[in-house]
Design a protein around this motif. Structure first.
Motif, PDB file in Angstrom:
ATOM      1  N   UNK A  32     -19.348  -6.199  15.487  1.00 22.86           N
ATOM      2  CA  UNK A  32     -18.632  -5.607  16.613  1.00 22.86           C
ATOM      3  C   UNK A  32     -17.692  -4.484  16.195  1.00 22.86           C
ATOM      4  N   UNK A  33     -17.204  -4.535  14.963  1.00 22.88           N
ATOM      5  CA  UNK A  33     -16.243  -3.522  14.506  1.00 22.88           C
ATOM      6  C   UNK A  33     -16.890  -2.402  13.702  1.00 22.88           C
ATOM      7  N   UNK A  34     -18.199  -2.454  13.565  1.00 21.58           N
ATOM      8  CA  UNK A  34     -18.892  -1.394  12.855  1.00 21.58           C
ATOM      9  C   UNK A  34     -18.734  -1.425  11.352  1.00 21.58           C
ATOM     10  N   UNK A  35     -18.307  -2.567  10.789  1.00 21.79           N
ATOM     11  CA  UNK A  35     -18.078  -2.622   9.346  1.00 21.79           C
ATOM     12  C   UNK A  35     -19.379  -2.550   8.548  1.00 21.79           C
ATOM     13  N   UNK A  36     -20.459  -3.101   9.086  1.00 23.51           N
ATOM     14  CA  UNK A  36     -21.738  -3.049   8.367  1.00 23.51           C
ATOM     15  C   UNK A  36     -22.210  -1.608   8.208  1.00 23.51           C
ATOM     16  N   UNK A  37     -22.048  -0.814   9.255  1.00 23.00           N
ATOM     17  CA  UNK A  37     -22.459   0.588   9.159  1.00 23.00           C
ATOM     18  C   UNK A  37     -21.543   1.357   8.213  1.00 23.00           C
ATOM     19  N   UNK A  38     -20.261   0.982   8.172  1.00 25.91           N
ATOM     20  CA  UNK A  38     -19.343   1.610   7.223  1.00 25.91           C
ATOM     21  C   UNK A  38     -19.706   1.257   5.787  1.00 25.91           C
ATOM     22  N   UNK A  39     -20.092   0.000   5.571  1.00 30.78           N
ATOM     23  CA  UNK A  39     -20.525  -0.391   4.227  1.00 30.78           C
ATOM     24  C   UNK A  39     -21.756   0.407   3.808  1.00 30.78           C
ATOM     25  N   UNK A  40     -22.668   0.609   4.756  1.00 33.11           N
ATOM     26  CA  UNK A  40     -23.883   1.374   4.443  1.00 33.11           C
ATOM     27  C   UNK A  40     -23.537   2.817   4.091  1.00 33.11           C
ATOM     28  N   UNK A  41     -22.591   3.391   4.811  1.00 28.68           N
ATOM     29  CA  UNK A  41     -22.182   4.777   4.544  1.00 28.68           C
ATOM     30  C   UNK A  41     -21.574   4.902   3.151  1.00 28.68           C
ATOM     31  N   UNK A  76       0.802  -1.222   0.000  1.00 31.42           N
ATOM     32  CA  UNK A  76       0.000   0.000   0.000  1.00 31.42           C
ATOM     33  C   UNK A  76       0.837   1.275   0.000  1.00 31.42           C
ATOM     34  N   UNK A  77       1.930   1.317   0.728  1.00 30.03           N
ATOM     35  CA  UNK A  77       2.712   2.559   0.769  1.00 30.03           C
ATOM     36  C   UNK A  77       3.371   2.836  -0.574  1.00 30.03           C
ATOM     37  N   UNK A  78       3.885   1.802  -1.195  1.00 28.76           N
ATOM     38  CA  UNK A  78       4.481   1.993  -2.520  1.00 28.76           C
ATOM     39  C   UNK A  78       3.407   2.358  -3.535  1.00 28.76           C
ATOM     40  N   UNK A  79       2.271   1.675  -3.456  1.00 27.97           N
ATOM     41  CA  UNK A  79       1.189   1.942  -4.395  1.00 27.97           C
ATOM     42  C   UNK A  79       0.671   3.364  -4.229  1.00 27.97           C
ATOM     43  N   UNK A  80       0.547   3.795  -2.991  1.00 22.30           N
ATOM     44  CA  UNK A  80       0.084   5.157  -2.725  1.00 22.30           C
ATOM     45  C   UNK A  80       1.051   6.179  -3.309  1.00 22.30           C
ATOM     46  N   UNK A  81       2.353   5.901  -3.181  1.00 18.02           N
ATOM     47  CA  UNK A  81       3.362   6.841  -3.667  1.00 18.02           C
ATOM     48  C   UNK A  81       3.487   6.844  -5.186  1.00 18.02           C
ATOM     49  N   UNK A  82       3.398   5.681  -5.807  1.00 19.75           N
ATOM     50  CA  UNK A  82       3.659   5.582  -7.239  1.00 19.75           C
ATOM     51  C   UNK A  82       2.404   5.656  -8.104  1.00 19.75           C
ATOM     52  N   UNK A  83       1.271   5.227  -7.590  1.00 19.91           N
ATOM     53  CA  UNK A  83       0.032   5.269  -8.362  1.00 19.91           C
ATOM     54  C   UNK A  83      -0.914   6.319  -7.799  1.00 19.91           C
ATOM     55  N   UNK A  84      -1.144   6.262  -6.499  1.00 23.91           N
ATOM     56  CA  UNK A  84      -1.997   7.256  -5.851  1.00 23.91           C
ATOM     57  C   UNK A  84      -3.462   6.871  -5.850  1.00 23.91           C
ATOM     58  N   UNK A  85      -4.222   7.477  -4.938  1.00 20.30           N
ATOM     59  CA  UNK A  85      -5.650   7.201  -4.798  1.00 20.30           C
ATOM     60  C   UNK A  85      -6.453   8.497  -4.906  1.00 20.30           C
ATOM     61  N   UNK A  86      -7.709   8.354  -5.288  1.00 20.52           N
ATOM     62  CA  UNK A  86      -8.617   9.503  -5.307  1.00 20.52           C
ATOM     63  C   UNK A  86      -9.192   9.781  -3.927  1.00 20.52           C
ATOM     64  N   UNK A  87      -9.218   8.766  -3.090  1.00 20.72           N
ATOM     65  CA  UNK A  87      -9.784   8.903  -1.747  1.00 20.72           C
ATOM     66  C   UNK A  87      -8.794   8.323  -0.751  1.00 20.72           C
ATOM     67  N   UNK A  88      -8.869   8.798   0.465  1.00 20.18           N
ATOM     68  CA  UNK A  88      -8.034   8.235   1.517  1.00 20.18           C
ATOM     69  C   UNK A  88      -8.346   6.744   1.635  1.00 20.18           C
ATOM     70  N   UNK A  89      -7.341   5.916   1.434  1.00 21.82           N
ATOM     71  CA  UNK A  89      -7.579   4.471   1.358  1.00 21.82           C
ATOM     72  C   UNK A  89      -8.277   3.944   2.603  1.00 21.82           C
ATOM     73  N   UNK A  90      -7.836   4.390   3.756  1.00 20.66           N
ATOM     74  CA  UNK A  90      -8.391   3.880   4.999  1.00 20.66           C
ATOM     75  C   UNK A  90      -9.848   4.280   5.196  1.00 20.66           C
ATOM     76  N   UNK A  91     -10.312   5.303   4.488  1.00 22.33           N
ATOM     77  CA  UNK A  91     -11.691   5.763   4.657  1.00 22.33           C
ATOM     78  C   UNK A  91     -12.676   5.039   3.745  1.00 22.33           C
ATOM     79  N   UNK A  92     -12.163   4.248   2.788  1.00 23.13           N
ATOM     80  CA  UNK A  92     -13.056   3.553   1.846  1.00 23.13           C
ATOM     81  C   UNK A  92     -12.817   2.040   1.874  1.00 23.13           C
ATOM     82  N   UNK A  93     -12.334   1.547   2.996  1.00 24.94           N
ATOM     83  CA  UNK A  93     -12.106   0.104   3.157  1.00 24.94           C
ATOM     84  C   UNK A  93     -12.898  -0.381   4.373  1.00 24.94           C
ATOM     85  N   UNK A  94     -14.167  -0.709   4.192  1.00 22.73           N
ATOM     86  CA  UNK A  94     -15.043  -1.097   5.306  1.00 22.73           C
ATOM     87  C   UNK A  94     -14.877  -2.559   5.704  1.00 22.73           C
TER      88      UNK A  94
END
Length: 406
Positions: free
Chosen positions: A371-380, A326-344
């Motif tokens: 328990x980790x709130x992933x379902x609500x993140x998927x809904x968001x 992920x760090x290399x990919x972020x540096x060399x390719x890049x993302x449109x969104x913060x990766x951690x915010x779109x991985x539910x």
């Protein structure tokens, strides 16, 4: 670099396509195109797949006044479609070239070469694309596009400016596409993707090209235990190591056996993935397979940066992410969104972490807990990135009719 896709094309091919496109555009001012003749193609003309496939099937089923024709550079695709009663031609045959020259609307998933670039000038060009972009694409991918030759960049600019309509999964991606292709945001229509209609209802013809034995095996596996799907993205960054260097498939097979689970693995069509023939719980799918008719049979998705994660939100099932670079990919390719915010779902960057993430996701799914709130993140994220009505194909048709009547 490509005009609109993944596989590199030569500069000469790109320029020739643009010249041919410009010539037929001029010819169309004299010889009028037929607005009720619609041609479809996908993946450089190689496959019957993706959004073009599902829109084609929708038009065939619901618009008798329109003549939908599939063009392919793969003769086996043409033969298969004809055997199911659909009109299809080899792209560069006399009939294929004639249809391409007279069509009023052209539907693409990757590039104008999905049909015949030299024949499509003057037709309404509808780019259906092939996924919500998480990773940067086109002009926004610095090392992939801006460092190319002058001829390549000129051809790319010409091509993008000939897109009359580009469909997106939601309003949230309008800005990303406008930036990537340097096009007017008004060209972009948040219709949703036709391929996602298969989640809501049975679509006649959706199984074309998918071996019935494989479909039956997938259904059987799903009845025997948890069935997950691993779809790693296509990496084109330097000398990036492949999946096999980061996944111990023998250990993963044992892990799955302990839990009575199975994992389908599908590499990108442009990558090869060799697996040990002794694996019992890990099953490799053909790389050219249209996986969408099979997704509803799965219990969870394992991926990294693939746009399928946004489509899978519509099924509201667990996701696990394995971005080992992920760090290399972020540096060399890049993302449109913060990766951690779109991985539910749980995110792992090494193999041991992957096993822990899969164990947690499978256990949570079996217990029906969140328990980790992933379902609500998927809904968001589903609300942000997905069009949740059940007929995205019709929304595309309405957008096309609006432009034809403008």
């Amino acid at each position: 670099m490509t005009l609109l896709g993944d596989r590199p094309l030569s500069a000469a091919t790109r320029v020739a396509g643009c010249i041919g496109h410009a010539a037929t555009a001029r010819l169309s001012r004299v010889v009028e195109r037929d607005p009720l003749l619609w041609v479809f193609g996908a993946q450089s003309g190689e496959a019957f797949t993706d959004n073009a496939k599902y829109l084609f099937l929708h038009v065939c089923a619901h618009y008798p006044e329109i003549r939908p024709v599939w063009l392919s550079a793969n003769r086996s695709v043409v033969t298969t479609l004809r055997s199911h009663g659909y009109e299809a031609y080899y792209t560069y045959s006399p009939r294929g070239l004639d249809v391409g020259r007279r069509a009023g609307v052209t539907f693409l998933t990757h590039r104008f070469g999905d049909v015949c670039a030299s024949c499509s000038g003057g037709a309404l060009a509808v780019m259906l694309w092939h996924g919500t972009p998480l990773k940067r694409i086109s002009w926004d991918w610095e090392t992939g596009y801006r460092t190319r030759s002058v001829a390549t960049r000129a051809a790319t600019t010409y091509t993008y400016r000939r897109i009359d309509l580009l469909t997106a999964a939601s309003e949230a991606t309008r800005e990303s596409f406008a930036s990537a292709f340097r096009i007017d945001p008004e060209v972009i229509a948040p219709t949703g993707y036709p391929r996602n209609d298969v989640f809501a209802r049975e679509i006649p013809g959706s199984g074309i090209g998918i071996d019935e034995g494989l479909r039956e095996r997938v259904r059987s596996l799903a009845s025997e235990g948890p069935l997950w799907l691993y779809l790693p993205t296509y990496r084109r960054i330097g000398e990036s190591a492949g999946v096999v260097e980061h996944v111990d498939f023998a250990a993963l097979d044992s892990f799955l056996a302990e839990r009575g689970a199975f994992l389908l693995v599908k590499a990108h069509p442009f990558e090869r993935l060799a697996l040990d023939g002794d694996l019992q719980r890990v099953i490799r799918l053909p790389t050219a397979l249209d996986v969408y008719p099979l997704l509803s049979a799965t219990d969870g998705l394992l991926t990294d940066y693939s746009s399928i994660l946004f489509d899978y939100l519509l099924l509201d099932r667990p996701l696990v992410f394995y971005p080992y670079d992920v760090e290399r990919y972020r540096a060399e390719r890049g993302f449109y969104y913060d990766y951690e915010s779109v991985t539910p779902g749980p995110v792992a960057t090494d193999f041991e972490g992957l096993l822990g993430a899969l164990d947690a996701a499978m256990t949570e799914d079996a217990n029906g807990t969140d328990d980790n709130g992933y379902a609500s993140e998927r809904a968001r994220l589903r609300e942000r990135f997905c069009r949740e009505d059940e007929n995205r194909s019709e929304a595309v048709c309405e957008a096309v009719f609006e432009r034809l009547n403008a």
